[in-house]
Design an enzyme around this catalytic site. Structure first.
Site, PDB file in Angstrom:
ATOM      1  CB  CYS A  56     -72.358  -9.318 -62.404  1.00  0.00           C
ATOM      2  SG  CYS A  56     -73.067  -7.671 -62.384  1.00  0.00           S
ATOM      3  CB  CYS A  59     -71.657  -8.366 -65.944  1.00  0.00           C
ATOM      4  SG  CYS A  59     -70.908  -7.365 -64.640  1.00  0.00           S
TER       5      CYS A  59
END
Length: 277
Positions: A56, A59
């Protein structure tokens, strides 16, 4: 004798790496790793938990801020942790993770979802100024300890196990896709039959069926006192039947006696009638 110059630079680099390894290891240890085995530690104390995935981008951008925030964990008396949803699908289902990254605050078993800015300063203010009190906690029905969320966790783990088996059948064994689906269909059918038999057995043990016995003739259940009037009725009926049969017999005898006399009369009357004519 001095060491050759060609060895000075590699040795110095190795020493720097060895000296920096403990510092790097200590820095990583500020963020605790939460798994399906130790997630119940979140129920005690104060925690900030991040749910992320390595692939991600959001993230990945959050990781430096989260690591810096974890360095303040001891001063703020808060535990900073993270969960990799790709390795812990059970926790992903238990907390209903639908977006990444997702951050939760937990205080003595009460979970609240953090939706503020994602910087170290904002994280620190959120904990130090107790801004989490203005957020309504997650309902007990949807809390990670509830039966519903435990079932969701088991369902997510089962789905991950099915995916792993599917990849094993296709990549390692070499089965076609339809062959893997056939295996799962047969396994589902057999497991359903087995569970059905188990449920029938349990139901029969808990609620056994009562077998109906044939009921005897109702007159046999009557007491002697109550059966006496019936006996009298039966005797009276039998006496009436005998009287009727006797009367019928007498009538038949009477008709038999009269028959010859009538016949004689008819015979005697016949010729006379003919002579008169």
């Amino acid at each position: 004798m001095a060491p050759p110059r060609s060895l000075v630079v590699p040795v110095a680099v190795l020493l720097l790496l060895l000296w920096g390894a403990p510092w790097t290891h200590g820095r990583r240890s500020d963020v605790r790793i939460i798994t399906d085995e130790n997630w119940k530690e979140l129920l005690e104390g104060e925690w900030m938990i991040e749910f992320y995935a390595p692939w991600c981008p959001a993230c990945q951008n959050l990781q430096p801020e989260w690591e810096s925030f974890a360095e303040w964990g001891e001063d703020l008396e808060v535990n900073v942790a993270k969960v990799d949803v790709t390795e812990q699908p059970g926790l992903s289902g238990r907390f209903i993770i639908t977006a990444l990254p997702t951050i939760y605050h937990c205080k003595d078993g009460e979970f609240r979802r953090y939706q503020g800015p994602r910087t170290k300063k904002d994280f620190i203010n959120f904990v130090s100024e107790k801004e989490w009190k203005s957020i309504e906690p997650v309902s007990s029905w949807f809390g990670p300890r509830s039966v519903l969320m435990s079932s969701m966790s088991a369902l997510f783990q089962l789905s991950m196990w099915i995916r792993t088996c599917h990849n094993y059948f296709i990549e390692d064994i070499g089965l076609p896709v339809w062959g893997s689906y056939t295996v799962f269909a047969l396994a589902t059918l057999l497991s359903g039959l087995f569970l059905g038999l188990c449920m029938i057995f349990v139901a029969d043990v808990l609620c056994p069926s009562k077998r109906r016995r044939p009921q005897p003739y109702p007159f046999k259940k009557l007491l002697p006192e109550s059966s006496q009037p019936l006996k009298k009725v039966e005797e009276d009926q039998e006496a009436d039947e005998e009287d009727v049969s006797e009367e019928e017999a007498e009538r038949k005898e009477g008709t038999n006696k009269d028959f010859p006399q009538n016949a004689v009369r008819q015979r005697s009357v016949g010729p006379l009638a003919a002579d008169k004519s």
